[in-house]
Scaffold this motif. Structure first.
Motif, PDB file in Angstrom:
ATOM      1  N   TYR A 148       0.839  -1.203   0.000  1.00 30.09           N
ATOM      2  CA  TYR A 148       0.000   0.000   0.000  1.00 30.09           C
ATOM      3  C   TYR A 148       0.867   1.243   0.000  1.00 30.09           C
ATOM      4  CZ  TYR A 148      -3.162   3.592   1.872  1.00 30.09           C
ATOM      5  OH  TYR A 148      -3.885   4.740   2.073  1.00 30.09           O
ATOM      6  N   ASP A 149       0.571   2.167  -0.897  1.00 31.85           N
ATOM      7  CA  ASP A 149       1.273   3.450  -0.961  1.00 31.85           C
ATOM      8  C   ASP A 149       0.231   4.521  -1.222  1.00 31.85           C
ATOM      9  OD1 ASP A 149       2.958   5.580  -1.219  1.00 31.85           O
ATOM     10  OD2 ASP A 149       3.900   4.908  -3.080  1.00 31.85           O
ATOM     11  N   ARG A 150      -0.094   5.287  -0.205  1.00 29.42           N
ATOM     12  CA  ARG A 150      -1.159   6.273  -0.315  1.00 29.42           C
ATOM     13  C   ARG A 150      -0.793   7.429  -1.234  1.00 29.42           C
ATOM     14  NH1 ARG A 150      -0.824   8.668   4.540  1.00 29.42           N
ATOM     15  NH2 ARG A 150       0.376  10.286   3.519  1.00 29.42           N
ATOM     16  N   GLY A 151       0.491   7.762  -1.296  1.00 31.32           N
ATOM     17  CA  GLY A 151       0.897   8.942  -2.054  1.00 31.32           C
ATOM     18  C   GLY A 151       0.728  10.198  -1.204  1.00 31.32           C
ATOM     19  N   ILE A 152       0.587  11.329  -1.867  1.00 29.70           N
ATOM     20  CA  ILE A 152       0.486  12.615  -1.163  1.00 29.70           C
ATOM     21  C   ILE A 152      -0.835  12.687  -0.398  1.00 29.70           C
ATOM     22  CG2 ILE A 152       0.315  15.121  -1.464  1.00 29.70           C
ATOM     23  CD1 ILE A 152       2.153  14.848  -3.872  1.00 29.70           C
ATOM     24  N   TRP A 153      -0.740  13.049   0.850  1.00 26.20           N
ATOM     25  CA  TRP A 153      -1.913  13.195   1.716  1.00 26.20           C
ATOM     26  C   TRP A 153      -2.769  14.352   1.253  1.00 26.20           C
ATOM     27  CZ3 TRP A 153      -3.831  10.724   6.062  1.00 26.20           C
ATOM     28  CH2 TRP A 153      -4.728  11.450   6.856  1.00 26.20           C
ATOM     29  N   PHE A 154      -4.071  14.127   1.210  1.00 26.32           N
ATOM     30  CA  PHE A 154      -4.968  15.265   0.981  1.00 26.32           C
ATOM     31  C   PHE A 154      -6.246  15.063   1.771  1.00 26.32           C
ATOM     32  CE2 PHE A 154      -6.249  12.337  -2.418  1.00 26.32           C
ATOM     33  CZ  PHE A 154      -7.625  12.423  -2.405  1.00 26.32           C
ATOM     34  N   ASN A 155      -6.964  16.122   1.956  1.00 25.16           N
ATOM     35  CA  ASN A 155      -8.199  16.043   2.736  1.00 25.16           C
ATOM     36  C   ASN A 155      -9.112  17.183   2.326  1.00 25.16           C
ATOM     37  OD1 ASN A 155     -10.071  15.181   4.578  1.00 25.16           O
ATOM     38  ND2 ASN A 155      -9.024  16.002   6.366  1.00 25.16           N
ATOM     39  N   SER A 156     -10.380  16.991   2.546  1.00 25.47           N
ATOM     40  CA  SER A 156     -11.343  18.059   2.294  1.00 25.47           C
ATOM     41  C   SER A 156     -12.372  18.052   3.411  1.00 25.47           C
ATOM     42  CB  SER A 156     -12.039  17.870   0.938  1.00 25.47           C
ATOM     43  OG  SER A 156     -12.782  16.672   0.927  1.00 25.47           O
ATOM     44  N   ALA A 157     -12.910  19.190   3.716  1.00 26.01           N
ATOM     45  CA  ALA A 157     -13.916  19.314   4.767  1.00 26.01           C
ATOM     46  C   ALA A 157     -14.805  20.497   4.425  1.00 26.01           C
ATOM     47  CB  ALA A 157     -13.253  19.505   6.129  1.00 26.01           C
ATOM     48  N   LYS A 158     -15.892  20.616   5.175  1.00 24.30           N
ATOM     49  CA  LYS A 158     -16.840  21.701   4.928  1.00 24.30           C
ATOM     50  C   LYS A 158     -17.206  22.333   6.269  1.00 24.30           C
ATOM     51  CE  LYS A 158     -21.504  22.457   3.029  1.00 24.30           C
ATOM     52  NZ  LYS A 158     -22.186  22.670   4.317  1.00 24.30           N
ATOM     53  N   PHE A 159     -17.068  23.635   6.358  1.00 28.96           N
ATOM     54  CA  PHE A 159     -17.430  24.394   7.554  1.00 28.96           C
ATOM     55  C   PHE A 159     -18.552  25.354   7.165  1.00 28.96           C
ATOM     56  CE2 PHE A 159     -12.810  23.614   7.574  1.00 28.96           C
ATOM     57  CZ  PHE A 159     -12.733  22.730   8.633  1.00 28.96           C
ATOM     58  N   PHE A 160     -19.795  24.924   7.336  1.00 25.75           N
ATOM     59  CA  PHE A 160     -20.937  25.690   6.862  1.00 25.75           C
ATOM     60  C   PHE A 160     -20.759  25.970   5.362  1.00 25.75           C
ATOM     61  CE2 PHE A 160     -21.468  26.230  11.396  1.00 25.75           C
ATOM     62  CZ  PHE A 160     -22.839  26.195  11.553  1.00 25.75           C
ATOM     63  N   ASP A 161     -20.469  27.219   4.970  1.00 25.61           N
ATOM     64  CA  ASP A 161     -20.373  27.554   3.544  1.00 25.61           C
ATOM     65  C   ASP A 161     -18.943  27.493   3.003  1.00 25.61           C
ATOM     66  OD1 ASP A 161     -23.137  28.235   3.653  1.00 25.61           O
ATOM     67  OD2 ASP A 161     -22.580  30.160   4.520  1.00 25.61           O
ATOM     68  N   ILE A 162     -17.986  27.202   3.860  1.00 26.55           N
ATOM     69  CA  ILE A 162     -16.593  27.200   3.422  1.00 26.55           C
ATOM     70  C   ILE A 162     -16.148  25.779   3.084  1.00 26.55           C
ATOM     71  CG2 ILE A 162     -14.196  27.554   4.149  1.00 26.55           C
ATOM     72  CD1 ILE A 162     -15.064  29.936   5.737  1.00 26.55           C
ATOM     73  N   GLU A 163     -15.675  25.605   1.852  1.00 28.31           N
ATOM     74  CA  GLU A 163     -15.087  24.334   1.442  1.00 28.31           C
ATOM     75  C   GLU A 163     -13.583  24.408   1.704  1.00 28.31           C
ATOM     76  OE1 GLU A 163     -16.639  21.695   0.323  1.00 28.31           O
ATOM     77  OE2 GLU A 163     -18.659  22.496  -0.022  1.00 28.31           O
ATOM     78  N   TYR A 164     -13.070  23.421   2.409  1.00 27.91           N
ATOM     79  CA  TYR A 164     -11.666  23.423   2.810  1.00 27.91           C
ATOM     80  C   TYR A 164     -10.948  22.244   2.173  1.00 27.91           C
ATOM     81  CZ  TYR A 164      -7.608  22.634   5.852  1.00 27.91           C
ATOM     82  OH  TYR A 164      -6.352  22.419   6.327  1.00 27.91           O
ATOM     83  N   GLN A 165      -9.790  22.492   1.589  1.00 28.66           N
ATOM     84  CA  GLN A 165      -8.978  21.417   1.026  1.00 28.66           C
ATOM     85  C   GLN A 165      -7.529  21.618   1.417  1.00 28.66           C
ATOM     86  OE1 GLN A 165      -9.559  21.003  -3.195  1.00 28.66           O
ATOM     87  NE2 GLN A 165     -11.790  21.090  -3.045  1.00 28.66           N
ATOM     88  N   THR A 166      -6.840  20.520   1.656  1.00 26.83           N
ATOM     89  CA  THR A 166      -5.416  20.591   1.962  1.00 26.83           C
ATOM     90  C   THR A 166      -4.700  19.477   1.213  1.00 26.83           C
ATOM     91  OG1 THR A 166      -3.754  20.577   3.727  1.00 26.83           O
ATOM     92  CG2 THR A 166      -5.650  19.159   4.039  1.00 26.83           C
ATOM     93  N   TYR A 167      -3.497  19.775   0.741  1.00 28.37           N
ATOM     94  CA  TYR A 167      -2.695  18.803  -0.004  1.00 28.37           C
ATOM     95  C   TYR A 167      -1.313  18.749   0.622  1.00 28.37           C
ATOM     96  CZ  TYR A 167      -6.489  19.384  -3.293  1.00 28.37           C
ATOM     97  OH  TYR A 167      -7.735  19.432  -3.847  1.00 28.37           O
ATOM     98  N   GLY A 168      -0.869  17.560   0.977  1.00 25.77           N
ATOM     99  CA  GLY A 168       0.376  17.422   1.714  1.00 25.77           C
ATOM    100  C   GLY A 168       0.129  17.763   3.180  1.00 25.77           C
ATOM    101  N   PHE A 169       1.165  17.635   3.996  1.00 32.42           N
ATOM    102  CA  PHE A 169       1.022  17.932   5.423  1.00 32.42           C
ATOM    103  C   PHE A 169       1.269  19.420   5.663  1.00 32.42           C
ATOM    104  CE2 PHE A 169       1.666  13.335   5.911  1.00 32.42           C
ATOM    105  CZ  PHE A 169       0.638  13.066   6.796  1.00 32.42           C
ATOM    106  N   VAL A 170       0.246  20.095   6.160  1.00 34.12           N
ATOM    107  CA  VAL A 170       0.353  21.518   6.481  1.00 34.12           C
ATOM    108  C   VAL A 170       0.270  21.645   7.995  1.00 34.12           C
ATOM    109  CG1 VAL A 170      -0.605  23.816   6.128  1.00 34.12           C
ATOM    110  CG2 VAL A 170      -0.772  22.111   4.307  1.00 34.12           C
TER     111      VAL A 170
END
Length: 352
Positions: free
Chosen positions: A312-334
Motif C-alpha cells: 500500500y502506498d497512499r501517495g500525497i496526503w490530501f483532505n477536504s472538509a466543509k465548515f458551513f459555507d466554506i469548502e476546505y482542502q489541503t494537499y500534503g502535510f500543512v
C-alpha cells in the motif's frame, strides 16, 4: 475460498467489490449497523433534508445479489482464530478461510455512558442519525462538546432547524491544533457569523438530568451552567477493535498491520479506520481515518487477498472538509505551527 469481511463501510465494501472483480471466491460481508452500504459522510444531509436515506446508498439493493456478495445483518461477538469461525450475536457461526477486519471507528465517549442519559449522544452511525431525530424534537438549546469535524457538522445540522447551539472547544481557536492561525481565525469567524455560541478553552465537567432522565444542563470547567436539552459528544473517534482485544491479534490503538494489511495471525487482515500501520513511512500517520484512504486500502487489500502482492502506498496526503459555507482542502502535510525553515503565504479578501 470463503472470504469474510467484518464491516460494511467504505473499506469493507471496496474490498468486496474488487474481490469480485478479481475472483470467484465466496464473499460474505457482516455488519450490524445497516443492511446495505451507505455514505457515512452524507448522514448530515439526510437530517438537514437535502437527501433521503436511499440517496446515500451508492448501489441499488439488488447489486449485491447480482455480484454474489452475501450480506449478513448481524453482529460479530467473537472470533475464534484457531477454528476460523465468527460467532454472531444471533447465535450463528460463520466459517472463513480468510478474514478481513474492517470495523471502522467508534466515537470517544469521554467516560459517559450514553444509555444513562436521554438527549446525550454522538454522531457516527446510522443509529445515531435516527436517535438525533428523536432527541432534537422540540428542544430549546443544544450543547456540543468537542471541536472537531463531526462537531461542526452537528452544529450545522442543528442550526438548520433553528436550534440555538453552544459549542465547547478546549483549544484557543476552532481546530487550532490542525489549522494554521490565520485559517483557524477565518473558520472561527465564519462559525460565529452563523450565530453559533463558541466557547474556547472550555470543557465540560458534568451533565445534569431532569426528573425524566433527560439532560437539563452542562456544567463547564469555568463553573458555568448551560441549560440544554441535547448534548452532542464529538470528542473524536478511536478504532473499533474492542471485540478482539486480548486475543491472538496484536493491537495498539488499532489492529497492527504491515503494508500488505497482514495482521499477526495468518489469514487475517485489517484495513481502514481500525488498522494501524506497524512501520509507516516517514511523515505518514499510523492510522488513516479518511474516506478516500479507506477506499484505496480496500482496493490494495483485495489484490493481496487474490495473490497479487502489492504494498500500500497512499501517495500525497490530501483532505477536504466543509465548515458551513466554506469548502476546505489541503494537499500534503500543512502544520498548524510552521517551523522556521518553512515559509507560507496567506491571502484573504477584504470582505472576509
Amino acid at each position: 475460498m470463503h472470504i469474510v469481511i467484518i464491516g460494511n463501510g467504505i473499506t469493507g465494501i471496496t474490498t468486496a467489490r474488487h474481490l469480485r472483480k478479481l475472483s470467484d471466491h465466496q464473499i460474505t460481508v457482516i455488519s450490524s449497523e445497516s443492511e446495505h452500504f451507505f455514505s457515512r459522510t452524507a448522514l448530515m444531509y439526510v437530517y438537514m433534508g437535502h437527501m433521503k436515506y436511499e440517496h446515500i446508498k451508492p448501489y441499488e439493493d439488488w447489486f449485491w445479489k447480482k455480484n454474489r456478495i452475501d450480506l449478513v445483518y448481524d453482529h460479530v461477538d467473537l472470533v475464534n482464530f484457531k477454528t476460523k469461525d465468527c460467532l454472531l450475536k444471533s447465535g450463528k457461526k460463520i466459517h472463513y478461510d480468510k478474514l478481513v477486519i474492517a470495523t471502522g471507528s467508534r466515537p470517544n465517549t469521554v467516560d459517559i455512558d450514553f444509555s444513562k442519559y436521554k438527549g446525550v449522544q454522538g454522531l457516527y452511525s446510522l443509529q445515531d442519525l435516527k436517535l438525533i431525530e428523536e432527541n432534537s424534537k422540540g428542544i430549546q438549546r443544544a450543547v456540543i462538546i468537542g471541536g472537531g469535524l463531526i462537531g461542526i457538522e452537528l452544529a450545522e445540522m442543528l442550526h438548520t432547524r433553528n436550534i440555538p447551539v453552544t459549542f465547547l472547544v478546549k483549544d484557543k481557536g476552532y481546530w487550532s491544533n490542525v489549522l494554521p492561525p490565520e485559517e483557524s481565525k477565518l473558520i472561527t469567524q465564519h462559525i460565529l457569523n452563523h450565530c453559533i455560541d463558541l466557547r474556547f478553552e472550555t470543557q465540560f465537567t458534568r451533565i445534569n438530568q431532569d426528573e425524566t432522565g433527560r439532560v437539563s444542563s452542562v456544567i463547564t470547567d469555568k463553573g458555568e451552567e448551560i441549560p440544554c436539552q441535547f448534548a452532542g459528544i464529538t470528542t473524536g473517534v478511536s478504532p473499533a477493535v474492542d471485540f478482539i482485544r486480548g486475543s491472538e491479534i496484536e493491537c495498539a490503538r488499532g489492529v497492527l498491520v504491515n503494508e500488505f494489511f497482514e495482521t499477526s495471525v495468518a489469514d487475517v487482515y485489517a484495513a481502514g479506520d481500525c488498522a494501524e500501520f506497524r512501520s509507516p513511512k516517514e511523515g505518514q500517520v499510523r492510522i488513516e481515518q479518511l474516506w478516500y484512504t479507506g477506499r484505496m486500502q480496500g482496493r490494495v487489500l483485495a489484490a493481496n487477498l487474490c495473490g497479487q502482492r502489492e504494498a500500500y502506498d497512499r501517495g500525497i496526503w490530501f483532505n477536504s472538509a466543509k465548515f458551513f459555507d466554506i469548502e476546505y482542502q489541503t494537499y500534503g502535510f500543512v502544520p498548524s505551527t510552521f517551523p522556521d525553515e518553512l515559509h507560507s503565504f496567506y491571502w484573504q479578501h477584504s470582505d472576509g
